[in-house]
Design a protein around this motif. Structure first.
Motif, PDB file in Angstrom:
ATOM      1  N   GLU A   1      33.805  26.585  -1.925  1.00 14.39           N
ATOM      2  CA  GLU A   1      33.158  26.851  -3.526  1.00 14.39           C
ATOM      3  C   GLU A   1      34.967  26.189  -4.240  1.00 14.39           C
ATOM      4  OE1 GLU A   1      32.273  28.090  -7.003  1.00 14.39           O
ATOM      5  OE2 GLU A   1      30.959  26.980  -5.559  1.00 14.39           O
ATOM      6  N   VAL A   2      35.300  26.273  -3.423  1.00 10.36           N
ATOM      7  CA  VAL A   2      37.033  26.277  -3.487  1.00 10.36           C
ATOM      8  C   VAL A   2      37.535  24.726  -3.113  1.00 10.36           C
ATOM      9  CG1 VAL A   2      39.302  26.425  -2.662  1.00 10.36           C
ATOM     10  CG2 VAL A   2      38.172  28.341  -2.644  1.00 10.36           C
TER      11      VAL A   2
ATOM     12  N   HIS B   1      37.042  17.367  14.688  1.00  8.36           N
ATOM     13  CA  HIS B   1      36.570  16.945  14.247  1.00  8.36           C
ATOM     14  C   HIS B   1      35.729  17.379  13.861  1.00  8.36           C
ATOM     15  CE1 HIS B   1      38.248  13.324  15.394  1.00  8.36           C
ATOM     16  NE2 HIS B   1      38.576  13.291  16.297  1.00  8.36           N
ATOM     17  N   ARG B   2      34.966  18.469  14.720  1.00 10.38           N
ATOM     18  CA  ARG B   2      33.803  19.620  14.622  1.00 10.38           C
ATOM     19  C   ARG B   2      33.566  20.116  13.179  1.00 10.38           C
ATOM     20  NH1 ARG B   2      29.840  22.146  19.007  1.00 10.38           N
ATOM     21  NH2 ARG B   2      30.237  19.658  20.014  1.00 10.38           N
ATOM     22  N   ALA B   3      35.194  20.646  13.198  1.00 15.18           N
ATOM     23  CA  ALA B   3      35.386  21.851  11.869  1.00 15.18           C
ATOM     24  C   ALA B   3      35.021  21.312  11.117  1.00 15.18           C
ATOM     25  CB  ALA B   3      36.572  22.604  12.579  1.00 15.18           C
ATOM     26  N   ILE B   4      36.105  20.055  11.095  1.00 10.85           N
ATOM     27  CA  ILE B   4      36.024  18.832   9.687  1.00 10.85           C
ATOM     28  C   ILE B   4      34.435  18.559   9.500  1.00 10.85           C
ATOM     29  CG2 ILE B   4      37.571  16.641   8.496  1.00 10.85           C
ATOM     30  CD1 ILE B   4      39.793  17.325  10.536  1.00 10.85           C
ATOM     31  N   HIS B   5      33.791  17.846  10.370  1.00  7.47           N
ATOM     32  CA  HIS B   5      32.611  17.757   9.581  1.00  7.47           C
ATOM     33  C   HIS B   5      32.245  18.399   8.938  1.00  7.47           C
ATOM     34  CE1 HIS B   5      33.057  14.423  13.542  1.00  7.47           C
ATOM     35  NE2 HIS B   5      34.151  14.091  12.327  1.00  7.47           N
ATOM     36  N   HIS B   6      31.821  19.790   9.642  1.00  9.75           N
ATOM     37  CA  HIS B   6      31.617  20.478   8.985  1.00  9.75           C
ATOM     38  C   HIS B   6      31.751  21.093   8.148  1.00  9.75           C
ATOM     39  CE1 HIS B   6      28.599  24.434   9.219  1.00  9.75           C
ATOM     40  NE2 HIS B   6      29.721  24.787   8.900  1.00  9.75           N
ATOM     41  N   ALA B   7      33.020  21.125   7.331  1.00 13.24           N
ATOM     42  CA  ALA B   7      33.795  21.058   6.162  1.00 13.24           C
ATOM     43  C   ALA B   7      32.921  20.083   5.145  1.00 13.24           C
ATOM     44  CB  ALA B   7      35.129  22.259   6.404  1.00 13.24           C
TER      45      ALA B   7
ATOM     46  N   GLU C   1      30.273  18.501   5.442  1.00  8.39           N
ATOM     47  CA  GLU C   1      28.851  18.480   5.112  1.00  8.39           C
ATOM     48  C   GLU C   1      29.005  20.021   4.122  1.00  8.39           C
ATOM     49  OE1 GLU C   1      26.384  16.297   5.270  1.00  8.39           O
ATOM     50  OE2 GLU C   1      27.387  15.386   7.798  1.00  8.39           O
ATOM     51  N   GLY C   2      29.624  21.045   4.045  1.00  8.06           N
ATOM     52  CA  GLY C   2      29.336  21.609   2.432  1.00  8.06           C
ATOM     53  C   GLY C   2      29.851  20.697   2.047  1.00  8.06           C
ATOM     54  N   ILE C   3      30.548  20.413   2.147  1.00  3.69           N
ATOM     55  CA  ILE C   3      31.698  20.125   0.182  1.00  3.69           C
ATOM     56  C   ILE C   3      30.165  18.984  -0.648  1.00  3.69           C
ATOM     57  CG2 ILE C   3      33.335  18.761  -0.877  1.00  3.69           C
ATOM     58  CD1 ILE C   3      35.211  20.755   1.943  1.00  3.69           C
ATOM     59  N   ARG C   4      29.996  18.078   0.425  1.00  8.74           N
ATOM     60  CA  ARG C   4      29.616  16.994   0.052  1.00  8.74           C
ATOM     61  C   ARG C   4      28.791  17.776  -1.096  1.00  8.74           C
ATOM     62  NH1 ARG C   4      30.159  11.906  -2.164  1.00  8.74           N
ATOM     63  NH2 ARG C   4      29.640  13.706  -3.992  1.00  8.74           N
ATOM     64  N   ARG C   5      27.521  18.279  -0.160  1.00  8.07           N
ATOM     65  CA  ARG C   5      26.439  19.235  -0.972  1.00  8.07           C
ATOM     66  C   ARG C   5      26.674  20.027  -2.616  1.00  8.07           C
ATOM     67  NH1 ARG C   5      25.319  20.400   4.373  1.00  8.07           N
ATOM     68  NH2 ARG C   5      26.360  22.896   4.122  1.00  8.07           N
TER      69      ARG C   5
ATOM     70  N   PHE D   1      29.254  12.253   4.282  1.00 10.80           N
ATOM     71  CA  PHE D   1      30.079  11.366   3.848  1.00 10.80           C
ATOM     72  C   PHE D   1      30.815   9.973   4.431  1.00 10.80           C
ATOM     73  CE2 PHE D   1      30.725  15.361   6.981  1.00 10.80           C
ATOM     74  CZ  PHE D   1      31.394  14.028   7.980  1.00 10.80           C
ATOM     75  N   GLU D   2      31.235   9.296   3.865  1.00 10.38           N
ATOM     76  CA  GLU D   2      31.938   8.332   3.893  1.00 10.38           C
ATOM     77  C   GLU D   2      32.508   8.574   5.811  1.00 10.38           C
ATOM     78  OE1 GLU D   2      34.115   6.148   1.099  1.00 10.38           O
ATOM     79  OE2 GLU D   2      33.127   7.133  -0.565  1.00 10.38           O
ATOM     80  N   CYS D   3      33.091   7.571   6.712  1.00 12.66           N
ATOM     81  CA  CYS D   3      33.485   7.464   7.523  1.00 12.66           C
ATOM     82  C   CYS D   3      34.633   6.019   7.165  1.00 12.66           C
ATOM     83  CB  CYS D   3      32.776   7.398   8.504  1.00 12.66           C
ATOM     84  SG  CYS D   3      31.626   9.013   8.996  1.00 12.66           S
ATOM     85  N   HIS D   4      35.981   6.073   8.173  1.00  9.04           N
ATOM     86  CA  HIS D   4      36.278   4.922   7.240  1.00  9.04           C
ATOM     87  C   HIS D   4      37.544   5.479   8.255  1.00  9.04           C
ATOM     88  CE1 HIS D   4      35.098   3.434   3.944  1.00  9.04           C
ATOM     89  NE2 HIS D   4      35.197   5.337   3.748  1.00  9.04           N
ATOM     90  N   GLU D   5      38.236   4.417   9.722  1.00  6.71           N
ATOM     91  CA  GLU D   5      38.571   4.310  10.772  1.00  6.71           C
ATOM     92  C   GLU D   5      40.025   3.988   9.926  1.00  6.71           C
ATOM     93  OE1 GLU D   5      38.749   1.821  13.509  1.00  6.71           O
ATOM     94  OE2 GLU D   5      36.984   2.476  14.049  1.00  6.71           O
ATOM     95  N   ASP D   6      40.783   3.607   8.453  1.00  2.24           N
ATOM     96  CA  ASP D   6      41.502   3.484   8.264  1.00  2.24           C
ATOM     97  C   ASP D   6      41.689   3.729   6.577  1.00  2.24           C
ATOM     98  OD1 ASP D   6      43.728   2.534   6.714  1.00  2.24           O
ATOM     99  OD2 ASP D   6      44.571   1.253   8.108  1.00  2.24           O
ATOM    100  N   TYR D   7      42.470   4.649   5.957  1.00  2.00           N
ATOM    101  CA  TYR D   7      43.330   4.948   4.758  1.00  2.00           C
ATOM    102  C   TYR D   7      43.237   3.854   3.965  1.00  2.00           C
ATOM    103  CZ  TYR D   7      44.067   8.640   0.738  1.00  2.00           C
ATOM    104  OH  TYR D   7      43.978   9.588  -0.269  1.00  2.00           O
TER     105      TYR D   7
END
Length: 565
Positions: free
Chosen positions: A203-204, A222-228, A230-234, A255-261
């Motif tokens: 929500e923030v 990585h798992r913690a970041i992915h979980h967050a 996924e929630g934000i994307r929804r 969400f999108e995934c890129h090796e290079d920003y």
């Protein structure tokens, strides 16, 4: 930093020098393995035989690992561990070569010297205005976080107005959200188990995006970041980009995934967006994030981030929002110093200085399960949103599975010589699992927790010979460390150790309060603690000396005994 890197190198090289059979038996390595799939930089391997090695290995998703024919000093390639599933063990190459086929492969822990990234970040802390004038004073306790009172009032009015139509947030969640969006520099949100910490984070992020910000989400894994993400994307419109920079997850994500920003096109974008990356990736020359700047940095699982790792992320943003719980497991630190475990994390260092919010209502624990952790760790402020009990279709024959008490204790005579494995405890745990399943409980709603991988292996072995199909695969049996963040209806804890001398040697580990808080807050409906007389008696003896961790455990035992009466 130098001491920690040196100790990591020494520990890794010591593992490499150990014979393969011993490395596998201790859970340090995986092998022998065979290649089953190769796709670009990605590789999937499976055990060459039907051993339980996969389940017992301490290597986990996000770890640096090397792949060799039992020659870890000279590996074929260096990889990122991508996790395990029904297909096998997933690896992502970052240096070296991907083997195309073959057997006899071994996955070992890898040592990657990250000290240049750490050193660069430390120098930036001293040489930049943000680091010198804002971040270091905050981390060292010289300054505190503050909020914009007008923004805070507007956010609270909006939240309360929305709740008057359809209640969505409780009071402490509203307070946390309003403080975060109004933070002029930093704010902390402490989320005890089941209190909706991730919902608040999402929500923030949504509100920050609405006001046009670029948001960075980071964390220890990585798992913690992915979980967050996924929630934000929804919660965000499809037009708002949400991207992970670095190693992409192996399972499908939204969400999108890129090796290079830089290749993502987001670096030049003025539009609000969300980026997820580890603190290491933010200082990697390969990820393209060196020039990236964000308006707000959301640090999830901040109670497992050291101050240095947190600072590496904080250098990339103007505002810093920390989400975590320092009453759960702290960062893993090899260096032996006198720092209390909670103060090893950035969350523990910052908490209690007037810019933190405690989420007080749990949707996971029923009232009896919440009573001990609330009184012991959360100032008696944790309240429950449900009072369900474990109810079976068929009444269970075993008294330990009765609906009440919701938390109970079984003390066995045990083998006084047992250390990391106790067959009697493992058998009782398996008997309780079988009975619960027989009475109608889905195996996937049952979990077994133990301090030791060897005890977990014994429980899985006993489950594997059960006539109920797939029981071993469906019941989650694991250590406390790997259970943080998970939940089940029924949790069975087996302490295994019974030898007083061994227990005293490992007392800081076995009785660490944060570990017991995690273990006792995984269940939604019922927790059963199985222990030996030797374990309990040694704890009581240590508590009298006194030993803080043992005193905490004894308070739990007293609580369980009281409610058994």
């Amino acid at each position: 930093m130098r001491r920690e890197v040196r100790l990591q190198r020494q520990a890794t090289e010591e593992i490499w020098r150990t014979p393969l059979a011993e490395r596998v038996a201790k859970g340090h390595a995986l092998g022998p393995l065979r290649v089953v799939s190769v796709s670009g930089k990605r590789l999937i391997l499976q055990p060459a035989d039907d051993s339980a090695a996969m389940a017992e290995c301490s290597l986990r998703e996000g770890d640096f690992v090397c792949l060799s024919q039992d020659a870890p000093h000279a590996p074929t390639g260096h990889f990122i561990h991508g996790g395990e599933d029904h297909a096998g063990i997933h690896l992502h190459l970052w240096k070296g070569e991907v083997p195309s086929a073959g057997e006899g492969w071994v996955i070992d822990p890898d040592f990657y010297d990250l000290s240049p990234r750490f050193a660069e970040a430390i120098e930036a802390l001293a040489m930049t205005a943000d680091g010198r004038d804002r971040i270091l004073p905050l981390l060292m306790g010289d300054t505190s976080g503050s909020i914009d009172p007008d923004v805070y009032e507007d956010a609270m009015d909006e939240l309360e107005s929305a709740d008057s139509v359809a209640p969505k947030w409780h009071d402490s969640q509203e307070e946390a959200i309003a403080c975060c969006v109004a933070a002029l520099d930093a704010h902390l949100v402490q989320g005890p188990p089941g209190t909706g910490k991730t919902r608040v984070l999402v929500e923030v992020a949504r509100r920050l995006i609405e006001r046009g910000e670029r948001v960075l989400v980071t964390g220890p894994t990585h798992r913690a970041i992915h979980h967050a993400l996924e929630g934000i994307r929804r919660e965000l419109p499809a037009t708002v980009r949400v991207a992970k920079i670095g190693v992409a997850p192996f399972s499908p994500v939204t969400f999108e995934c890129h090796e290079d920003y830089t290749e993502s096109g987001l670096l030049e974008s003025d539009a609000p967006h969300v980026v997820g990356a580890t603190p290491h990736a933010l200082w990697s020359r390969f990820a393209g994030l060196h020039e990236a700047r964000f308006d707000s940095v959301l640090l999830d699982e901040a109670s497992q981030l050291t101050p240095l790792l947190a600072a590496m992320a904080m250098m990339r943003g103007e505002h810093w929002l920390f989400f975590g719980d320092d009453c759960q497991l702290p960062p893993v630190v090899l260096g032996d110093d006198a720092t209390p475990p909670r103060l090893r994390s950035v969350f523990g260092r910052l908490k209690g200085r007037g810019f933190d919010t405690l989420l007080e209502e749990t949707w996971r624990l029923n009232e009896p399960l919440a009573e001990w952790p609330s009184a012991t760790f959360y100032y008696g402020r944790l309240t429950c949103r449900h009072d369900r009990r474990l109810v079976f279709h068929t009444p269970p024959a075993h008294s330990l599975l009765a609906a009440d008490p919701a938390a109970c204790l079984a003390v066995l005579p045990g083998d006084g010589c047992a250390t990391v494995r106790a067959d009697e405890e493992a058998q009782l745990a398996v008997d309780l699992v079988r009975e619960a399943v027989r009475c109608g409980l889905d195996p996937e709603r049952i979990g077994v927790i133990t301090p030791f991988r060897v005890q977990a292996a014994r429980v899985r072995q006993l489950l594997g010979i059960d006539s109920l199909s797939g029981l071993r695969q469906r019941v989650a049996v694991d250590t406390v460390e790997r259970y943080q963040g998970q939940e089940r209806d029924l949790i069975i804890i087996t302490t295994a150790a019974a030898d007083p001398r061994f227990i005293r040697l490992r007392a800081d580990f076995l009785f660490q309060g944060e570990r017991w808080n995690v273990a006792m807050t995984r269940a939604r409906l019922k927790t059963i603690v199985i222990s030996s007389e030797g374990f309990v008696e040694t704890a009581e003896s240590l508590a009298e000396e006194p030993h803080a961790g043992a005193s905490c455990f004894v308070s739990l035992i007293d609580h369980l005994r009281h409610h058994a009466c």
